[in-house]
Design a protein around this motif. Structure first.
Motif, PDB file in Angstrom:
ATOM      1  N   LEU A  70       0.831  -1.204   0.000  1.00  0.00           N
ATOM      2  CA  LEU A  70       0.000   0.000   0.000  1.00  0.00           C
ATOM      3  C   LEU A  70       0.862   1.250   0.000  1.00  0.00           C
ATOM      4  N   ARG A  71       1.931   1.198   0.777  1.00  0.00           N
ATOM      5  CA  ARG A  71       2.814   2.360   0.851  1.00  0.00           C
ATOM      6  C   ARG A  71       3.412   2.674  -0.521  1.00  0.00           C
ATOM      7  N   ALA A 338      -4.902   0.066   8.700  1.00  0.00           N
ATOM      8  CA  ALA A 338      -3.965  -0.106   9.820  1.00  0.00           C
ATOM      9  C   ALA A 338      -2.587  -0.509   9.296  1.00  0.00           C
ATOM     10  N   SER A 339      -2.566  -1.393   8.300  1.00  0.00           N
ATOM     11  CA  SER A 339      -1.287  -1.852   7.755  1.00  0.00           C
ATOM     12  C   SER A 339      -0.561  -0.701   7.065  1.00  0.00           C
ATOM     13  N   LEU A 340      -1.319   0.115   6.363  1.00  0.00           N
ATOM     14  CA  LEU A 340      -0.701   1.257   5.677  1.00  0.00           C
ATOM     15  C   LEU A 340      -0.185   2.277   6.695  1.00  0.00           C
ATOM     16  N   LYS A 341      -0.966   2.475   7.726  1.00  0.00           N
ATOM     17  CA  LYS A 341      -0.554   3.442   8.756  1.00  0.00           C
ATOM     18  C   LYS A 341       0.765   2.991   9.384  1.00  0.00           C
ATOM     19  N   THR A 342       0.847   1.721   9.710  1.00  0.00           N
ATOM     20  CA  THR A 342       2.090   1.181  10.276  1.00  0.00           C
ATOM     21  C   THR A 342       3.243   1.368   9.292  1.00  0.00           C
ATOM     22  N   ALA A 343       2.969   1.116   8.030  1.00  0.00           N
ATOM     23  CA  ALA A 343       4.033   1.235   7.028  1.00  0.00           C
ATOM     24  C   ALA A 343       4.494   2.682   6.864  1.00  0.00           C
TER      25      ALA A 343
END
Ligand SMILES: *[C@@H]1O[C@H](CO)[C@@H](O)[C@H](O)[C@H]1NC(C)=O
Ligand SMILES: *[C@@H]1O[C@H](CO)[C@@H](O)[C@H](O)[C@H]1NC(C)=O
Length: 577
Positions: A70-71, A338-343
């Protein structure tokens, strides 16, 4: 958060990028909160999180691969492409077809991604009434199209043979874009097993009748038919659907009992692809597999009257209703965000541990405890792969449907399969077949083999519980849909095949069928669903070829006792090698 921003101030190459990232993290945060607040009761975050991180088999990489993907899309202002494969659940049967979770996911994510400067595209590829092969696996890259970042697998109700699941993941892994795969373990809150009424001895008996007096908008509104009125999914969250008064009365008078001790621990079961040993193999090869268990949220909602009264909007039957689809979509969206935010905030100290690979669901993993199922070895699934496919299943990648040799003089009709069961609501998935009788002559399809020793195969259209009309068989070796009270069907096809104009002897058909599908088959050993409807026709050398078929009834009379001519339908052509 402060630490992460401080880090970005130091490390970001340009202040502009920093601001973009900061804004984007804020946008993601807001979008996630909005999703959490969609679900009343104050447990929105837990509900959404556990669906995509079931406690007993959380995703092995905690969303890391998804987040990086996503990033990348975000940074290059590119479109994240999701191709949704699955059964009637994902196709949204019994709903208005645009209410299904794939479209809901797009509705949820598109505005958020666009606000961040990139985009989201959903390709709805689900088809009801058949398992995961040969119209998804067997044709995966063709039907998904190029540049796919995520796929879903949702055939938990079909118990597909292990090698059919293996094919799905092997074909996913072979795509140049290396998509992540979401695998459904189940798709519904477990109301059925947990909610009943005091005064009925039989726990589930007359549940619908019992509900009737309480609601203005009763369960009948999900019956479908031409009267079925479309409302946006979120309407079912509102008081207009079921008011607070109705809910309060239900709470006082319905005599509803929750029996959490009866919970069939669906949410504790690994997904079918994990249980058959094919997902662990996919992960060992470095790909990401994300389990989905909607029933993991049951414990947060089953006691709450707001959810109880909306049972039908969650589960129409084994198909989710509008709220069920929105729940699935919001859980996947939440996990992606959530995964994108973490990335995007990778150096946040509290997040550092999340980036390491988790142990995931293996037999020796204390998270999982005792083996949930006996078997985790990887099945041996043959070496041949689909190299080309033309499918009549819709929706699909434009321009990849079945193509007839225009010079072949035949009168086969191109039409929706006569075997598609009639449903109350219009469905998005369609099966466009070539439909022929003896009178229609020989139909021919052109194809190219890119290498020597490739095998061309034709596949028929599946029936429902039984077949309509005087149905003829494409495959030689199958008893499927054959009446039980008759002596077994002979090992014959109701098509006479040619390859480059030469007749193919029946004995070759049997040999090739065994070569691909028997116990040690080279393509898909013991893959009953493929073996039942597909017939390998010939092995060919590199170059252009033509495969032909005409109806020649061998398994039953043509015409039948009522005078109906035998009909054979062809839905797909696959070249394997
Ligand atoms: C979904 O379909 C209904 C009925 O055809 C239509 O009224 C509605 O606008 C559609 N909604 C979306 C979001 O496409
Ligand atoms: C069809 O082939 C299978 C496998 O070789 C065999 O067991 C079966 O008896 C055959 N059926 C008939 C009706 O000949």
């Amino acid at each position: 958060m402060k630490a992460a921003l401080l880090f970005l101030t130091v490390a970001a190459p340009a202040a502009g990028l920093l601001r973009v990232t900061e804004n984007s993290v804020a946008i993601i945060h807001d979008a996630m909160q909005k999703l959490e607040r969609l679900w009343p009761g104050g447990k929105g975050a837990q509900i959404l999180t556990e669906i995509t991180s079931p406690p007993r088999y959380p995703p092995r990489d905690h969303g890391h691969a998804l987040g990086s993907r996503l990033r990348k899309k975000f940074e290059s202002r590119d479109t994240f492409v999701f191709a949704a494969f699955g059964s009637s659940v994902s196709a949204g049967h019994d709903n208005v077809m645009n209410q299904s979770w794939p479209f809901e996911l797009e509705r949820i994510l598109k505005p958020t991604f666009r606000a961040m400067g990139f985009d989201f595209e959903m390709r709805q590829r689900a088809m009801g009434g058949w398992g995961g092969m040969p119209f998804a696996a067997g044709c995966l890259h063709t039907r998904a199209g190029d540049r796919v970042d995520a796929l879903s697998w949702e055939w938990m109700m079909f118990y597909d043979p292990p090698c059919e699941g293996h094919h799905f993941l092997a074909e996913a892994g072979a795509m140049p874009s290396h998509p992540v795969v979401f695998g459904f373990g189940n798709a519904a809150i477990s109301f059925d097993d947990n909610l009943g009424f005091d005064e009925f001895g039989d726990w589930n008996m007359k549940k619908q009748d019992r509900r009737k007096p309480f609601f203005r908008n009763g369960d009948e509104m999900f019956k479908g038919g031409p009267a079925r009125e479309w409302k946006p999914n979120e309407w079912y969250l509102t008081d207009d659907y079921i008011s607070q008064e109705e809910t309060a009365r239900w709470q006082r008078e319905a005599g509803v009992k929750v029996r959490p001790e009866l919970v069939v621990p669906l949410s504790d079961e690994m997904t079918w692809l994990q249980r058959t040993g094919v997902a662990p193999e996919f992960e060992r090869q470095g790909h990401a597999f994300y389990p989905i268990s909607v029933s993991a949220a049951t414990k947060y909602v089953i006691d709450d009257p707001w959810y109880q009264v909306r049972e039908k909007a969650f589960n129409i039957n084994w198909h989710p209703g509008p709220l069920g689809h929105t729940l699935i979509a919001s859980a996947i969206a939440h996990f992606m965000l959530a995964s994108l935010k973490t990335a995007l905030t990778p150096e946040g100290p509290s997040l550092a541990h999340e980036r390491t690979r988790g142990p995931g669901p293996t037999l020796d993993n204390p998270l999982v405890g005792k083996p949930i199922i006996g078997k985790l070895e990887t099945p041996q699934c043959g070496s041949l792969r689909p190299r080309k496919c033309n499918s009549g299943v819709q929706p699909t990648t434009p321009g990849t449907g079945l193509r007839v040799d225009p010079s072949s003089p035949n009168t086969w009709q191109y039409m929706i399969s006569m075997q598609v069961p009639v449903r109350d609501t219009k469905t998005i998935d369609q099966r466009l077949t070539y439909h022929g009788t003896k009178q229609d002559g020989e139909i021919r399809f052109n194809f190219r083999a890119k290498r020597n020793n490739q095998i061309v195969m034709l596949c028929g259209a599946p029936c429902g519980w039984r077949c309509e009309g005087n149905f003829g068989y494409v495959s030689t070796r199958t008893q499927i849909w054959w009446p039980e009270n008759e002596s077994p069907r002979k090992n014959v096809s109701d098509l006479a095949y040619t390859i480059d104009g030469q007749a193919v002897p029946s004995s070759n058909l049997l040999l090739l069928h065994d070569e691909l599908f028997s116990e040690n088959g080279k393509f898909c050993p013991q893959c009953r669903q493929v073996a039942d409807i597909c017939q390998p026709v010939a092995e060919v050398s590199q170059g252009d070829h033509t495969v032909g078929a005409r109806v020649e009834a061998r398994s039953r009379a043509d015409p039948d006792a009522s005078g109906n001519p035998m009909v054979v339908e062809i839905l797909e052509l696959i070249v394997v090698g």
